[in-house]
Design a protein around this motif. Structure first.
Motif, PDB file in Angstrom:
ATOM      1  N   TYR A 450       0.836  -1.208   0.000  1.00  0.00           N
ATOM      2  CA  TYR A 450       0.000   0.000   0.000  1.00  0.00           C
ATOM      3  C   TYR A 450       0.871   1.259   0.000  1.00  0.00           C
ATOM      4  N   LYS A 451       1.895   1.281   0.839  1.00  0.00           N
ATOM      5  CA  LYS A 451       2.782   2.443   0.898  1.00  0.00           C
ATOM      6  C   LYS A 451       3.571   2.600  -0.399  1.00  0.00           C
ATOM      7  N   ILE A 452       4.018   1.486  -0.973  1.00  0.00           N
ATOM      8  CA  ILE A 452       4.776   1.559  -2.227  1.00  0.00           C
ATOM      9  C   ILE A 452       3.927   2.180  -3.323  1.00  0.00           C
ATOM     10  N   LEU A 453       2.706   1.698  -3.466  1.00  0.00           N
ATOM     11  CA  LEU A 453       1.846   2.188  -4.536  1.00  0.00           C
ATOM     12  C   LEU A 453       1.395   3.616  -4.276  1.00  0.00           C
ATOM     13  N   LEU A 454       1.327   4.003  -3.014  1.00  0.00           N
ATOM     14  CA  LEU A 454       0.904   5.348  -2.674  1.00  0.00           C
ATOM     15  C   LEU A 454       2.016   6.366  -2.869  1.00  0.00           C
ATOM     16  N   LEU A 455       3.249   6.000  -2.521  1.00  0.00           N
ATOM     17  CA  LEU A 455       4.342   6.961  -2.440  1.00  0.00           C
ATOM     18  C   LEU A 455       5.349   6.877  -3.581  1.00  0.00           C
ATOM     19  N   SER A 456       5.469   5.731  -4.198  1.00  0.00           N
ATOM     20  CA  SER A 456       6.530   5.547  -5.180  1.00  0.00           C
ATOM     21  C   SER A 456       6.233   6.334  -6.452  1.00  0.00           C
ATOM     22  N   ILE A 457       7.087   7.305  -6.766  1.00  0.00           N
ATOM     23  CA  ILE A 457       6.880   8.084  -7.986  1.00  0.00           C
ATOM     24  C   ILE A 457       7.106   7.236  -9.221  1.00  0.00           C
ATOM     25  N   GLU A 458       7.848   6.136  -9.062  1.00  0.00           N
ATOM     26  CA  GLU A 458       8.044   5.223 -10.184  1.00  0.00           C
ATOM     27  C   GLU A 458       6.718   4.593 -10.628  1.00  0.00           C
ATOM     28  N   MET A 459       5.733   4.532  -9.704  1.00  0.00           N
ATOM     29  CA  MET A 459       4.417   3.977 -10.038  1.00  0.00           C
ATOM     30  C   MET A 459       3.483   5.039 -10.616  1.00  0.00           C
ATOM     31  N   ARG A 460       3.811   6.303 -10.424  1.00  0.00           N
ATOM     32  CA  ARG A 460       2.913   7.388 -10.852  1.00  0.00           C
ATOM     33  C   ARG A 460       2.720   7.373 -12.369  1.00  0.00           C
ATOM     34  N   HIS A 461       1.468   7.390 -12.773  1.00  0.00           N
ATOM     35  CA  HIS A 461       1.083   7.434 -14.197  1.00  0.00           C
ATOM     36  C   HIS A 461       1.535   6.196 -14.971  1.00  0.00           C
ATOM     37  N   GLN A 462       1.751   5.068 -14.280  1.00  0.00           N
ATOM     38  CA  GLN A 462       2.140   3.845 -14.970  1.00  0.00           C
ATOM     39  C   GLN A 462       0.903   3.045 -15.369  1.00  0.00           C
ATOM     40  N   PRO A 463       0.774   2.652 -16.645  1.00  0.00           N
ATOM     41  CA  PRO A 463      -0.405   1.916 -17.095  1.00  0.00           C
ATOM     42  C   PRO A 463      -0.253   0.407 -16.872  1.00  0.00           C
ATOM     43  N   PHE A 464      -1.380  -0.285 -16.973  1.00  0.00           N
ATOM     44  CA  PHE A 464      -1.391  -1.748 -16.985  1.00  0.00           C
ATOM     45  C   PHE A 464      -1.900  -2.218 -18.349  1.00  0.00           C
ATOM     46  N   VAL A 465      -3.196  -2.431 -18.476  1.00  0.00           N
ATOM     47  CA  VAL A 465      -3.790  -2.825 -19.759  1.00  0.00           C
ATOM     48  C   VAL A 465      -5.133  -2.110 -19.916  1.00  0.00           C
ATOM     49  N   LEU A 466      -5.579  -1.988 -21.139  1.00  0.00           N
ATOM     50  CA  LEU A 466      -6.906  -1.482 -21.472  1.00  0.00           C
ATOM     51  C   LEU A 466      -7.196  -0.165 -20.757  1.00  0.00           C
ATOM     52  N   TRP A 467      -8.219  -0.141 -19.899  1.00  0.00           N
ATOM     53  CA  TRP A 467      -8.645   1.114 -19.282  1.00  0.00           C
ATOM     54  C   TRP A 467      -7.770   1.529 -18.100  1.00  0.00           C
ATOM     55  N   LEU A 468      -6.889   0.673 -17.625  1.00  0.00           N
ATOM     56  CA  LEU A 468      -6.057   0.975 -16.454  1.00  0.00           C
ATOM     57  C   LEU A 468      -4.817   1.738 -16.907  1.00  0.00           C
ATOM     58  N   LYS A 469      -4.939   3.071 -16.956  1.00  0.00           N
ATOM     59  CA  LYS A 469      -3.858   3.925 -17.455  1.00  0.00           C
ATOM     60  C   LYS A 469      -2.936   4.426 -16.354  1.00  0.00           C
ATOM     61  N   ASP A 470      -3.377   4.322 -15.099  1.00  0.00           N
ATOM     62  CA  ASP A 470      -2.562   4.822 -13.984  1.00  0.00           C
ATOM     63  C   ASP A 470      -2.790   3.923 -12.775  1.00  0.00           C
ATOM     64  N   LEU A 471      -1.814   3.086 -12.473  1.00  0.00           N
ATOM     65  CA  LEU A 471      -1.930   2.135 -11.364  1.00  0.00           C
ATOM     66  C   LEU A 471      -1.852   2.799  -9.992  1.00  0.00           C
ATOM     67  N   SER A 472      -1.427   4.061  -9.940  1.00  0.00           N
ATOM     68  CA  SER A 472      -1.376   4.772  -8.665  1.00  0.00           C
ATOM     69  C   SER A 472      -2.692   5.466  -8.353  1.00  0.00           C
ATOM     70  N   ALA A 473      -3.665   5.416  -9.265  1.00  0.00           N
ATOM     71  CA  ALA A 473      -4.986   6.021  -9.084  1.00  0.00           C
ATOM     72  C   ALA A 473      -6.036   4.919  -8.992  1.00  0.00           C
ATOM     73  N   PRO A 474      -7.221   5.226  -8.450  1.00  0.00           N
ATOM     74  CA  PRO A 474      -8.284   4.208  -8.389  1.00  0.00           C
ATOM     75  C   PRO A 474      -8.719   3.762  -9.779  1.00  0.00           C
ATOM     76  N   ASP A 475      -9.273   2.571  -9.840  1.00  0.00           N
ATOM     77  CA  ASP A 475      -9.829   2.047 -11.087  1.00  0.00           C
ATOM     78  C   ASP A 475     -10.916   3.008 -11.578  1.00  0.00           C
ATOM     79  N   PRO A 476     -10.757   3.592 -12.772  1.00  0.00           N
ATOM     80  CA  PRO A 476     -11.696   4.643 -13.213  1.00  0.00           C
ATOM     81  C   PRO A 476     -12.977   4.121 -13.846  1.00  0.00           C
ATOM     82  N   LEU A 477     -13.041   2.840 -14.204  1.00  0.00           N
ATOM     83  CA  LEU A 477     -14.189   2.316 -14.956  1.00  0.00           C
ATOM     84  C   LEU A 477     -15.207   1.713 -13.986  1.00  0.00           C
TER      85      LEU A 477
END
Length: 589
Positions: A450-477
């Motif tokens: 939880y802390k890694i995903l919240l604080l790590s700038i390396e995770m900021r704006h990193q996509p996964f697949v399809l609609w998940l464009k930012d893993l550091s933000a809540p699921d938007p869909l």
């Protein structure tokens, strides 16, 4: 112990850690009053410097000028590196214009770069300045206009700023910058006068306003420190927030040899780093909505006529990239610079997990895949513990008939019932607490991730697949607005994304595989638990949701396989289900 009770215990304990700990800590472990440095609190002895030095007064409340207007109001030296771009104001030698080229304000690739420093007089003014204080001199101030040796500061072209006062005493600031975020300032004073002087160099950071998510010690829900921070005498200090400084008569003072101080934001850091061998007096100040960090040697240096005095310090101004901070700590001997990232209580788990995630990202090129890989690694490491848990479950299920018999026999004598149950556990060599261990181990792992995903700038704006464009933000869909087909944004507390829904479904499937509790109240609690957690987890980072969903899926696969290794458990569960169904049928009849 029934594994369902373990789950309740895990959820309650996780909730306590995530949401309740700050209240507990603030009540039982209140922030102590600051230890004020001798130099700041008493009359200065001969030769002692004061940390109350040539700082800019809090500006009057006036209409903030646009940044473009402020940048055109004075002569400047350009700053350009692979990661930074901006300029230095020759009036006051202020480093007051820096943007981070590799980090954007929004997810869109064409969005503006993040601005860290801004000139005085603008809405969110934030700048650094190096200067001198002393006796027998006319020192430069924030209005002094300096002469540069060049027009652009780059990693290959340092720039020296110079100014000479009316007494022919010369001041120089030789600035150099590396490819990342470190600026080195070598200050030189040449006493061309006929009398000796006492002098000390200082550095300050000044910012107007504070980040929206800053509180006195960090957000109650994010548990991160945002605000004044320092390392004093080899000890990281998170005790001071903006409000704490305000309430402490607008000042917090420290003395230290080595270390650093500045302002840490969620992803960004401005830090003053003095010479690591010089005893210094450090201070945080608050005046209105202006906050400052200052550092100055604890004693003046005597400079004879015709002699010179040299000093050196550094300024970090940039993103809290873990690899960069770690390299500075190791290569430049800056203690705990990487602790500007507040990993929290489970730092000993979070930091290794970060590096594993970072390595997996280098292998797969996708942080979502890296999270899935980390999940599998964690489950494999914990597999022996899971085996013991299932063995314990099998033993507990095997003694259930005997436990029921004891409950019937001693139902009116609770102390005797507890005594007989413990004797039964001893005879059957059953440990009712063994099933709790995997749950207890999962809590710090979950919190660290939880802390890694919240604080790590390396995770900021990193996509996964399809609609998940930012893993550091809540699921938007979310199905609430028919996955975006309806033209409105639902409130965050009901905007349940696809991943939280999958989290609830997979938890429900896990429960179906586990033995059902005999107690009706427990059964009702477990019936709503997956859907309750679905709502609870909806506002969290999609990366954390992905981890939990993947962990549930791996657990389901593990359970099915382990059930095949413990057929007795499976058979007994089926037998109990039949007995229960028969009991219901008899009741209806």
């Amino acid at each position: 112990m029934d594994d369902k009770r373990n789950l309740i215990f895990a959820v309650l304990l996780t909730g306590l850690i995530l949401f309740g700990w700050p209240y507990v800590a603030s009540y039982f472990f209140p922030t102590p009053a600051p230890v004020t440095s001798t130099a700041a609190s008493t009359a200065s002895p001969a030769g002692a410097a004061t940390s109350d030095v040539s700082v800019e007064a809090a500006p009057a409340k006036v209409q903030a000028v646009p940044i473009g207007t402020a940048l055109q109001s004075s002569a400047r030296v350009l700053v350009e590196t692979p990661k930074l771009k901006g300029s230095i104001n020759l009036e006051g030698a202020k480093i007051d214009d820096l943007v981070l080229l590799t980090h954007r304000t929004e997810l869109a690739k064409d969005s503006a770069p993040v601005r860290l420093f801004a000139p005085s007089g603008t809405k969110n003014a934030y700048f650094a300045r190096f200067g001198w204080a002393g006796t027998g001199i006319t020192a430069p101030d924030d209005k002094t206009v300096w002469t540069p040796s060049g027009t652009k500061l780059t990693p290959s072209t340092p720039v020296t700023l110079s100014w000479t006062n009316a007494q022919s005493q010369k001041f120089e600031i030789a600035l150099s910058i590396d490819d990342n975020f470190m600026i080195t300032a070598k200050q030189r004073f040449i006493n061309n006068n006929t009398a000796p002087v006492e002098i000390a160099n200082f550095a300050l950071l000044s910012r107007t306003g504070k980040p929206a998510d800053a509180t006195s010690g960090g957000s109650i829900f994010t548990h991160i420190h945002i605000g004044p921070m320092g390392v004093f005498d080899d000890q990281p200090n998170y005790d001071w927030g903006y409000v704490d400084v305000e309430e402490n008569k607008g000042e917090a003072s420290f003395t230290s040899t080595g270390g650093w101080l500045g302002f840490t934001d969620k992803y960004w850091l401005g830090a003053l780093i003095p010479d690591q061998k010089t005893p210094v007096s450090a201070k945080f100040r608050a005046s209105g909505d202006v906050y400052q960090a200052q550092v100055i040697p604890t004693r003046y240096n005597s400079v004879a006529a015709g002699a010179a005095y040299d000093s050196s310090s550094r300024l970090f101004a940039g993103a809290k990239e873990m690899a960069v901070l770690n390299a500075y700590s190791q290569d430049l001997g800056i203690p705990y610079l990487d602790y500007a990232i507040d990993w929290g209580w489970f730092w000993f788990i979070a930091i290794p997990f970060f590096w594993i995630l970072h390595w997996l990202f280098g292998v797969f090129g996708n942080f979502g895949v890296a999270i899935i890989g980390l999940t599998i690694i964690v489950r494999l490491v914990m597999y022996p513990v899971a085996q013991k848990q299932f063995a314990s479950m099998a033993q507990m299920r095997a003694v259930q008939p005997k436990l029921k018999a004891l409950q019937e026999r001693w139902k009116d004598d609770k102390p005797r019932l507890q005594q007989e149950m413990m004797q039964l556990y001893k005879e059957e060599k059953v440990n009712p607490l063994a099933g709790c261990l995997p749950i207890l181990l999962q809590i710090p792992i979950f919190f660290a991730l939880y802390k890694i995903l919240l604080l790590s700038i390396e995770m900021r704006h990193q996509p996964f697949v399809l609609w998940l464009k930012d893993l550091s933000a809540p699921d938007p869909l979310t199905p609430i607005n028919l996955f975006g087909l309806l033209p409105f944004d639902p409130p965050s507390f009901i905007a349940i994304g696809i991943l939280p829904i999958l989290l609830g479904v997979t938890m429900w499937l896990m429960q179906r595989l586990n033995p059902q509790p005999m107690d009706e109240v427990q059964k009702q609690v477990f019936a709503v638990m997956p859907w309750f957690l679905m709502f609870i987890m909806a506002p969290f980072a999609a990366g954390l949701q992905l981890y939990w969903v993947m962990s549930n899926l791996v657990s389901i696969a593990q359970q099915k396989w382990l059930y095949s290794r413990h057929p007795i458990l499976r058979e007994q569960m089926a037998r109990e289900a039949q007995e229960k169904a028969q009991a219901k049928a008899n009741a209806k009849a």
